[in-house]
Design a protein around this motif. Sequence first.
Motif, PDB file in Angstrom:
ATOM      1  N   GLY A 180       0.816  -1.210   0.000  1.00 46.68           N
ATOM      2  CA  GLY A 180       0.000   0.000   0.000  1.00 46.68           C
ATOM      3  C   GLY A 180       0.849   1.260   0.000  1.00 46.68           C
ATOM      4  N   ALA A 181       1.945   1.238   0.766  1.00 43.78           N
ATOM      5  CA  ALA A 181       2.816   2.409   0.826  1.00 43.78           C
ATOM      6  C   ALA A 181       3.491   2.671  -0.517  1.00 43.78           C
ATOM      7  CB  ALA A 181       3.869   2.214   1.921  1.00 43.78           C
ATOM      8  N   LEU A 182       3.952   1.610  -1.161  1.00 42.56           N
ATOM      9  CA  LEU A 182       4.614   1.767  -2.455  1.00 42.56           C
ATOM     10  C   LEU A 182       3.641   2.239  -3.532  1.00 42.56           C
ATOM     11  CD1 LEU A 182       6.855  -1.435  -2.365  1.00 42.56           C
ATOM     12  CD2 LEU A 182       7.674   0.932  -2.336  1.00 42.56           C
ATOM     13  N   VAL A 183       2.437   1.701  -3.525  1.00 39.07           N
ATOM     14  CA  VAL A 183       1.420   2.136  -4.488  1.00 39.07           C
ATOM     15  C   VAL A 183       1.054   3.598  -4.239  1.00 39.07           C
ATOM     16  CG1 VAL A 183      -0.965   1.818  -5.256  1.00 39.07           C
ATOM     17  CG2 VAL A 183       0.496  -0.172  -4.859  1.00 39.07           C
ATOM     18  N   GLY A 184       0.911   3.966  -2.965  1.00 40.02           N
ATOM     19  CA  GLY A 184       0.614   5.357  -2.636  1.00 40.02           C
ATOM     20  C   GLY A 184       1.719   6.298  -3.081  1.00 40.02           C
ATOM     21  N   ALA A 185       2.967   5.866  -2.900  1.00 43.22           N
ATOM     22  CA  ALA A 185       4.099   6.695  -3.334  1.00 43.22           C
ATOM     23  C   ALA A 185       4.103   6.852  -4.857  1.00 43.22           C
ATOM     24  CB  ALA A 185       5.411   6.072  -2.861  1.00 43.22           C
ATOM     25  N   ALA A 186       3.803   5.760  -5.576  1.00 44.89           N
ATOM     26  CA  ALA A 186       3.742   5.838  -7.039  1.00 44.89           C
ATOM     27  C   ALA A 186       2.644   6.792  -7.485  1.00 44.89           C
ATOM     28  CB  ALA A 186       3.515   4.446  -7.630  1.00 44.89           C
ATOM     29  N   ALA A 187       1.492   6.737  -6.814  1.00 47.88           N
ATOM     30  CA  ALA A 187       0.399   7.644  -7.156  1.00 47.88           C
ATOM     31  C   ALA A 187       0.789   9.092  -6.889  1.00 47.88           C
ATOM     32  CB  ALA A 187      -0.848   7.270  -6.353  1.00 47.88           C
ATOM     33  N   ALA A 188       1.463   9.332  -5.769  1.00 47.81           N
ATOM     34  CA  ALA A 188       1.886  10.696  -5.437  1.00 47.81           C
ATOM     35  C   ALA A 188       2.867  11.241  -6.468  1.00 47.81           C
ATOM     36  CB  ALA A 188       2.521  10.711  -4.046  1.00 47.81           C
ATOM     37  N   VAL A 189       3.754  10.390  -6.949  1.00 43.20           N
ATOM     38  CA  VAL A 189       4.703  10.818  -7.984  1.00 43.20           C
ATOM     39  C   VAL A 189       3.957  11.189  -9.260  1.00 43.20           C
ATOM     40  CG1 VAL A 189       6.527  10.003  -9.532  1.00 43.20           C
ATOM     41  CG2 VAL A 189       6.693   9.560  -7.079  1.00 43.20           C
ATOM     42  N   ASP A 190       2.956  10.386  -9.633  1.00 44.33           N
ATOM     43  CA  ASP A 190       2.179  10.697 -10.836  1.00 44.33           C
ATOM     44  C   ASP A 190       1.436  12.019 -10.696  1.00 44.33           C
ATOM     45  OD1 ASP A 190       3.058   8.427 -12.060  1.00 44.33           O
ATOM     46  OD2 ASP A 190       1.137   7.367 -12.009  1.00 44.33           O
ATOM     47  N   VAL A 191       0.896  12.274  -9.516  1.00 42.97           N
ATOM     48  CA  VAL A 191       0.203  13.544  -9.282  1.00 42.97           C
ATOM     49  C   VAL A 191       1.170  14.707  -9.438  1.00 42.97           C
ATOM     50  CG1 VAL A 191      -0.952  14.955  -7.544  1.00 42.97           C
ATOM     51  CG2 VAL A 191      -1.603  12.563  -7.822  1.00 42.97           C
TER      52      VAL A 191
END
Length: 448
Positions: A180-191
Amino acid sequence: MRSSARPTLTAAEVSAGTPSTRKRYVDLLRVVSIAVVVVGHWTMAVLGFEDGRFTGRNLLEIAPWTHVLTWVFQVMPVFFIVGGFTNAASWRSASERGETYGGWLRGRSVRLLGPALVFVAFWTVLPMLAVAVALPSGVARTGGREVALPIWFLAVYLGSMAAIPVLVAAHRRFGIGLLGALVGAAAAVDVARYGFGVPFVGTLNYAFVWLAILELGLLWRDGTLTRRSPTPWVLAGGGLVALGLLTQFVDYPVSMIGLTHAERSNTLPPTLALVALGVWQCGAVLILEGAANRWLERPRVWLRVVVANSMVMTFYLWNMTAAVLAAVLLLPTGVWPDAEPLSAAWWWLRLLWIAACAICLIPFLLGFRWAERSPRVSADPYRPPAALALLGVVLACTGMGIVAAEAFPVQGEDPLVPSIGVACMVAGALVLRVNPIAPLRRHRDAVA
């Protein structure tokens, strides 16, 4: 004088000699994922010969409806899931033996870098000789770009593999929360990348996205994803739904393979959509596991998987070389029928084209499969410090990244940057003490 005759094991003997602890399914997945990638390369490469010049286009760029097919045929996430599974097991075993991180990383690196160095050495020398004889430098550079295509994946995979011990430690502490943390970090980078236009931030997703997909392999290995029977179906369905939402409503590209003229890419650098692809494919892999395991109990099936695994890296590295060879042999001579791209005749010819590429790959398999024979790293006393091993990996990955982007040095075509790429690979190999011809020497000694 040792005998050159080597005993040939039967399929039943190979199957019986396979430890019960070995998960045969991951070996099958490794072979299948690479085979799908290779056939995809051959299918997408729309090569031609017009007015004395070779031309090349990408099927995905001339037929946009094919983009959705990459949701099935872009299977590099499967390879990374398998990599998470197997490398976590390898690190655990090495730790129990008292192996150091530097020694373990060197051992894993040798298996990738050895064949890659042989490939790069071949393609560093051949274009220079060809140009020195008669070949136009532009043709040599174009051909080099095509054959260098597979190298990008090795750079990403080797770099991700170096993080396995840290990933394993974090997995033990946080479990599925790490995903979950890694997916959240990937989403934040995309944003930050797409929403606010922050420059270069997308590069971080080479870590967050691929580590998230590796983590799927760790969750598979510890039983988290298989403990409850609905989980694989939830993963497959959830991943597909997420892909649909991201591509239809959040402006992510439908294609899971980067396109030269596209404004956005899901792979270079990777995005949250690639994580969704990995989740869906992980679910599909787990759904098929039971049937595949029963199939792999057949001795002849397992023998074929073992043989294919012994040359899988050679198969991958040289696949575009085979395509270029097929083009050189068939297109200028007029032997190959001329059909309008995407016509019915063209699609039927794709099957013959794939067969031609497969035939052209055979001499490279026979000539270079020795490069991936398992080196006896355990017999080598050299165990580099962790920092030195990491330096070697960073240099090698940097070099492979440059080669993938800039191809190989060719006189008359600004060879500086490609030469730096080759030099970085060689420097990384020297730091790690990777000798690419050691497997060939040992083979000769064995039959002497």
